[in-house]
Design a protein around this motif. Sequence first.
Motif, PDB file in Angstrom:
ATOM      1  N   ILE A 486     -63.400 -16.219   4.369  1.00 15.24           N
ATOM      2  CA  ILE A 486     -63.094 -17.271   3.388  1.00 15.24           C
ATOM      3  C   ILE A 486     -63.709 -18.579   3.907  1.00 15.24           C
ATOM      4  CG2 ILE A 486     -61.019 -16.151   2.539  1.00 15.24           C
ATOM      5  CD1 ILE A 486     -60.695 -19.268   4.723  1.00 15.24           C
ATOM      6  N   LEU A 487     -63.899 -19.527   2.987  1.00 12.12           N
ATOM      7  CA  LEU A 487     -64.551 -20.789   3.322  1.00 12.12           C
ATOM      8  C   LEU A 487     -63.711 -21.978   2.894  1.00 12.12           C
ATOM      9  CD1 LEU A 487     -68.129 -19.968   1.980  1.00 12.12           C
ATOM     10  CD2 LEU A 487     -67.510 -20.181   4.397  1.00 12.12           C
ATOM     11  N   GLY A 488     -63.900 -23.087   3.581  1.00 14.20           N
ATOM     12  CA  GLY A 488     -63.258 -24.322   3.167  1.00 14.20           C
ATOM     13  C   GLY A 488     -64.016 -25.522   3.693  1.00 14.20           C
ATOM     14  N   ASP A 489     -63.818 -26.654   3.028  1.00 13.37           N
ATOM     15  CA  ASP A 489     -64.541 -27.872   3.390  1.00 13.37           C
ATOM     16  C   ASP A 489     -63.718 -29.072   2.947  1.00 13.37           C
ATOM     17  OD1 ASP A 489     -66.570 -29.455   4.317  1.00 13.37           O
ATOM     18  OD2 ASP A 489     -68.124 -28.622   3.018  1.00 13.37           O
ATOM     19  N   PHE A 490     -63.684 -30.126   3.743  1.00 13.17           N
ATOM     20  CA  PHE A 490     -62.963 -31.335   3.339  1.00 13.17           C
ATOM     21  C   PHE A 490     -63.447 -32.528   4.142  1.00 13.17           C
ATOM     22  CE2 PHE A 490     -60.610 -29.390   6.761  1.00 13.17           C
ATOM     23  CZ  PHE A 490     -60.064 -30.425   7.512  1.00 13.17           C
ATOM     24  N   ASN A 491     -63.153 -33.705   3.625  1.00 16.56           N
ATOM     25  CA  ASN A 491     -63.476 -34.955   4.308  1.00 16.56           C
ATOM     26  C   ASN A 491     -62.335 -35.928   4.056  1.00 16.56           C
ATOM     27  OD1 ASN A 491     -64.492 -37.295   5.395  1.00 16.56           O
ATOM     28  ND2 ASN A 491     -66.453 -37.223   4.331  1.00 16.56           N
ATOM     29  N   HIS A 492     -61.331 -35.850   4.911  1.00 17.82           N
ATOM     30  CA  HIS A 492     -60.154 -36.700   4.740  1.00 17.82           C
ATOM     31  C   HIS A 492     -59.399 -36.787   6.061  1.00 17.82           C
ATOM     32  CE1 HIS A 492     -57.367 -38.961   2.335  1.00 17.82           C
ATOM     33  NE2 HIS A 492     -56.354 -38.213   2.697  1.00 17.82           N
ATOM     34  N   VAL A 493     -58.615 -37.824   6.248  1.00 16.24           N
ATOM     35  CA  VAL A 493     -57.776 -38.083   7.419  1.00 16.24           C
ATOM     36  C   VAL A 493     -58.616 -38.325   8.677  1.00 16.24           C
ATOM     37  CG1 VAL A 493     -55.838 -37.359   8.871  1.00 16.24           C
ATOM     38  CG2 VAL A 493     -55.851 -36.769   6.454  1.00 16.24           C
ATOM     39  N   ALA A 494     -59.338 -37.290   9.143  1.00 14.25           N
ATOM     40  CA  ALA A 494     -60.132 -37.448  10.365  1.00 14.25           C
ATOM     41  C   ALA A 494     -61.616 -37.210  10.122  1.00 14.25           C
ATOM     42  CB  ALA A 494     -59.620 -36.506  11.457  1.00 14.25           C
ATOM     43  N   GLY A 495     -62.011 -37.118   8.863  1.00 18.12           N
ATOM     44  CA  GLY A 495     -63.426 -36.985   8.555  1.00 18.12           C
ATOM     45  C   GLY A 495     -63.851 -35.607   8.115  1.00 18.12           C
ATOM     46  N   PRO A 496     -65.172 -35.387   8.004  1.00 24.41           N
ATOM     47  CA  PRO A 496     -65.714 -34.151   7.419  1.00 24.41           C
ATOM     48  C   PRO A 496     -65.573 -32.947   8.344  1.00 24.41           C
ATOM     49  CG  PRO A 496     -67.490 -35.546   8.226  1.00 24.41           C
ATOM     50  CD  PRO A 496     -66.234 -36.348   8.364  1.00 24.41           C
ATOM     51  N   ARG A 497     -65.013 -31.866   7.816  1.00 24.55           N
ATOM     52  CA  ARG A 497     -64.825 -30.652   8.599  1.00 24.55           C
ATOM     53  C   ARG A 497     -64.853 -29.438   7.665  1.00 24.55           C
ATOM     54  NH1 ARG A 497     -63.850 -30.274  13.780  1.00 24.55           N
ATOM     55  NH2 ARG A 497     -63.162 -28.289  14.636  1.00 24.55           N
ATOM     56  N   ALA A 498     -65.468 -28.370   8.122  1.00 24.90           N
ATOM     57  CA  ALA A 498     -65.527 -27.122   7.352  1.00 24.90           C
ATOM     58  C   ALA A 498     -64.913 -26.000   8.182  1.00 24.90           C
ATOM     59  CB  ALA A 498     -66.965 -26.782   6.987  1.00 24.90           C
ATOM     60  N   TYR A 499     -64.458 -24.955   7.488  1.00 29.21           N
ATOM     61  CA  TYR A 499     -63.847 -23.836   8.198  1.00 29.21           C
ATOM     62  C   TYR A 499     -64.254 -22.500   7.591  1.00 29.21           C
ATOM     63  CZ  TYR A 499     -60.314 -24.473   4.439  1.00 29.21           C
ATOM     64  OH  TYR A 499     -59.668 -24.643   3.233  1.00 29.21           O
ATOM     65  N   ARG A 501     -62.969 -18.200   8.083  1.00 35.79           N
ATOM     66  CA  ARG A 501     -61.958 -17.331   8.681  1.00 35.79           C
ATOM     67  C   ARG A 501     -62.295 -15.886   8.367  1.00 35.79           C
ATOM     68  NH1 ARG A 501     -56.669 -17.996  10.455  1.00 35.79           N
ATOM     69  NH2 ARG A 501     -56.918 -20.209   9.999  1.00 35.79           N
ATOM     70  N   THR A 502     -62.230 -15.044   9.396  1.00 35.14           N
ATOM     71  CA  THR A 502     -62.420 -13.606   9.230  1.00 35.14           C
ATOM     72  C   THR A 502     -61.108 -12.924   9.641  1.00 35.14           C
ATOM     73  OG1 THR A 502     -63.150 -13.110  11.489  1.00 35.14           O
ATOM     74  CG2 THR A 502     -64.814 -13.952   9.951  1.00 35.14           C
ATOM     75  N   GLU A 503     -61.103 -11.618   9.648  1.00 32.42           N
ATOM     76  CA  GLU A 503     -59.900 -10.911  10.077  1.00 32.42           C
ATOM     77  C   GLU A 503     -59.571 -11.213  11.540  1.00 32.42           C
ATOM     78  OE1 GLU A 503     -57.722  -9.119   8.509  1.00 32.42           O
ATOM     79  OE2 GLU A 503     -58.699  -9.050   6.541  1.00 32.42           O
ATOM     80  N   ASP A 504     -60.591 -11.420  12.361  1.00 32.65           N
ATOM     81  CA  ASP A 504     -60.372 -11.552  13.801  1.00 32.65           C
ATOM     82  C   ASP A 504     -60.529 -12.965  14.355  1.00 32.65           C
ATOM     83  OD1 ASP A 504     -59.860  -8.838  14.062  1.00 32.65           O
ATOM     84  OD2 ASP A 504     -61.968  -8.342  14.442  1.00 32.65           O
ATOM     85  N   PHE A 505     -61.200 -13.830  13.613  1.00 28.25           N
ATOM     86  CA  PHE A 505     -61.487 -15.153  14.160  1.00 28.25           C
ATOM     87  C   PHE A 505     -61.321 -16.259  13.118  1.00 28.25           C
ATOM     88  CE2 PHE A 505     -64.119 -12.070  16.494  1.00 28.25           C
ATOM     89  CZ  PHE A 505     -63.665 -12.307  17.794  1.00 28.25           C
ATOM     90  N   ALA A 506     -60.939 -17.435  13.609  1.00 24.45           N
ATOM     91  CA  ALA A 506     -60.873 -18.638  12.774  1.00 24.45           C
ATOM     92  C   ALA A 506     -61.716 -19.705  13.453  1.00 24.45           C
ATOM     93  CB  ALA A 506     -59.433 -19.109  12.628  1.00 24.45           C
ATOM     94  N   PHE A 507     -62.634 -20.290  12.712  1.00 23.33           N
ATOM     95  CA  PHE A 507     -63.578 -21.252  13.282  1.00 23.33           C
ATOM     96  C   PHE A 507     -63.680 -22.468  12.366  1.00 23.33           C
ATOM     97  CE2 PHE A 507     -67.867 -23.048  13.390  1.00 23.33           C
ATOM     98  CZ  PHE A 507     -68.012 -23.342  14.748  1.00 23.33           C
ATOM     99  N   SER A 508     -63.830 -23.636  12.978  1.00 25.66           N
ATOM    100  CA  SER A 508     -64.076 -24.851  12.193  1.00 25.66           C
ATOM    101  C   SER A 508     -64.970 -25.794  12.989  1.00 25.66           C
ATOM    102  CB  SER A 508     -62.768 -25.542  11.806  1.00 25.66           C
ATOM    103  OG  SER A 508     -62.078 -26.011  12.955  1.00 25.66           O
ATOM    104  N   MET A 509     -65.602 -26.729  12.288  1.00 27.81           N
ATOM    105  CA  MET A 509     -66.552 -27.643  12.918  1.00 27.81           C
ATOM    106  C   MET A 509     -66.680 -28.925  12.096  1.00 27.81           C
ATOM    107  SD  MET A 509     -70.134 -25.758  11.777  1.00 27.81           S
ATOM    108  CE  MET A 509     -71.245 -27.150  12.085  1.00 27.81           C
ATOM    109  N   GLN A 510     -67.059 -29.985  12.759  1.00 31.14           N
ATOM    110  CA  GLN A 510     -67.410 -31.218  12.059  1.00 31.14           C
ATOM    111  C   GLN A 510     -68.793 -31.018  11.458  1.00 31.14           C
ATOM    112  OE1 GLN A 510     -66.637 -34.866  14.178  1.00 31.14           O
ATOM    113  NE2 GLN A 510     -68.189 -36.004  13.033  1.00 31.14           N
ATOM    114  N   THR A 511     -68.954 -31.381  10.186  1.00 26.21           N
ATOM    115  CA  THR A 511     -70.202 -31.066   9.494  1.00 26.21           C
ATOM    116  C   THR A 511     -71.149 -32.246   9.330  1.00 26.21           C
ATOM    117  OG1 THR A 511     -68.976 -31.393   7.432  1.00 26.21           O
ATOM    118  CG2 THR A 511     -69.307 -29.115   8.187  1.00 26.21           C
ATOM    119  N   ARG A 512     -70.597 -33.455   9.285  1.00 22.16           N
ATOM    120  CA  ARG A 512     -71.433 -34.646   9.078  1.00 22.16           C
ATOM    121  C   ARG A 512     -71.106 -35.647  10.171  1.00 22.16           C
ATOM    122  NH1 ARG A 512     -75.291 -34.899   6.893  1.00 22.16           N
ATOM    123  NH2 ARG A 512     -75.341 -35.970   4.887  1.00 22.16           N
ATOM    124  N   GLU A 513     -72.080 -36.456  10.525  1.00 22.10           N
ATOM    125  CA  GLU A 513     -71.887 -37.391  11.636  1.00 22.10           C
ATOM    126  C   GLU A 513     -70.856 -38.458  11.311  1.00 22.10           C
ATOM    127  OE1 GLU A 513     -74.582 -40.007  14.764  1.00 22.10           O
ATOM    128  OE2 GLU A 513     -75.462 -39.366  12.846  1.00 22.10           O
TER     129      GLU A 513
END
Length: 617
Positions: A486-499, A501-513
């Motif tokens: 699944i996918l997600g994306d937002f830019n609020h509170v602490a800035g731009p971040r996307a995520y 998620r798979t069955e085994d792992f959850a990952f997220s990162m800052q996407t814009r400077e």
Amino acid sequence: MKHIKKTFLITLIFVVKISVTSFAQNVVKPNILYIITDDQRKDSNGYYNEIVTGKKESPLGYVESPNLDALAKEGTVFTKMYCNSPACQPSRTSIITGKYPFRNGVYGFEYHHNQPDFFNKIMPEVMRDNGYETALFGKNGVYLRKFKQKTPLNFHYEKTVEATKSLRDFGVTDWTNKAIWGKVNGKSKKLDTRVNFYYPNGVNKSFSRSKNLSAEDKKTKAEVEKELDILYAYTRTNPDLIIGGVNSMPAGKTLDGNIYKEYSKYLQNKDSNYKLENGEDFEGATSSKPIFVNLSFHLPHTPVMPPKEFRDRFKNKTYNIPEFDKKEVEKLPKQMQDLYNKLKIDGLSYKDMQQAIRDYYAFCAYGDYLIGKAVKEFKTYSKVNNRPYVILYVCGDHGWHLGENGIEAKFTPWEMSTHTSAIAVSSDKKLFPAGKIYQDFTEYVDIMPTILSAGGVNISSNEYNYLDGYNLAEVHNNKKLKREYILGDFNHVAGPRAYIRTEDFAFSMQTRESRKKPGGKLKPNVAIKWGLEAPREDVCLALYDLRVDPLERNNVANNKSYIKLADWFRNKLGNIVLGDGRVECDWSQKNVFDVSNFAKGADNKKIEIPKKIIPKV
């Protein structure tokens, strides 16, 4: 003989075409009820807990949802429903556009409009064009405006009773947080913000939210806080957020009680005019047409203040407080540490945490009560008017933390902010079989294609190629529609971040400077590959191995054995949200935007991680 056969075949084809066309025209379109709550977490409903854990209790303790539990047995339950943005506006915008945030250009709480060329028909607009009467009752939560105007676009809902504009602004509510505007040196300026509590005897108790209270406001504030047992989130950045208390109004007269009341009156006053609670004229449902109703409750959004009747049922319950250790924060990247610091709740006392959890679940129980009444009336209305029905309930526009990860909030890529559930029920059991459970991934971008398809729209036609999701009526029996993340994306509170998620792992990162959005000198999609090319530490990676850490308490993105895996996810997610149809728009302009397609096709719904970079556990 050949001529006779040919003539017969042509005639047969012609007859079949007429028959198919006539059948399509004579199909009775179902009435459709789409129910969504606000900030509701998945484990507030017993049906979800029972499916996942075998018992109706939440991991934290007692919950109460008899009506939704019964509804779940009537249809199909989707236990792994994920929002595509963990905040109200971008989540709801992804729903009505049918697009991920990175493809609709709405990442936070920005006002937007329908003038850019990439803007497609939204859900209620398509339903209206398809012969439906469209109606909204409650919170819309989408900041869609007419270009260069402050007035909301009507969303193509023909009949709207909006929570703020139709109820709160008229005092048809229990609580409101109202800005006071005035002229200063000839310019309009917000002079104050006042909190108002309404009581059943007609009394309105009000006080300022400013730091410098008058003696009268201090007295009123102390009086209200005591009689309503108000609990503030006093360890957060905004310490006056109300996370517990008893409602000043009885069940039937709260904001959500009035949302339900207006919805009920709409059905009861079919084909006639009547008055709303605020005194305005309104038209009831048109019985000759199929209706598409969005019933959008505000609860259990803050202020978390359940009516006394429901709060009393929870007053003696004791809950498990989620485990949390501040050492977890030390392993977080800076951006997520900023999120924690703004949303933290771990400094509350044991007694206050008990109240926060207890009042939240009691508020959800009140929502279950209202939803039960709403569903019953909708079925009755459909039966009386000889129409089939489809009901889709979505548990919150996103999730909510009650101490998990040290916070009480949403706004994060963590499980409790993003994972919810849904129930789909139809009078046609072939559409959504009773008692069926779908436990693979589904997303909020599936809501629009599901509702459109239920209403007879052919979403496979080229006109709807922009839809990012699937029809849930097909997902549960078509393995080709299974997604592996699944996918997600937002830019609020602490800035731009996307995520991701798979069955085994959850990952997220800052996407814009920068958290800045296009406008003025900042053009759309400038330096769009920053998230893929910037130094690793600047992109603030977070990775959780759900095989051993399902509660996401140990960020392993920088652990030696996980670095290659984290970098693989950075490339996978970055290419999708930055390079596969990413839209950035200057919403202050009529048609200024850019679409980034340097990695077109990256969103292939497959997770094919090289086995050699997956650590053994």
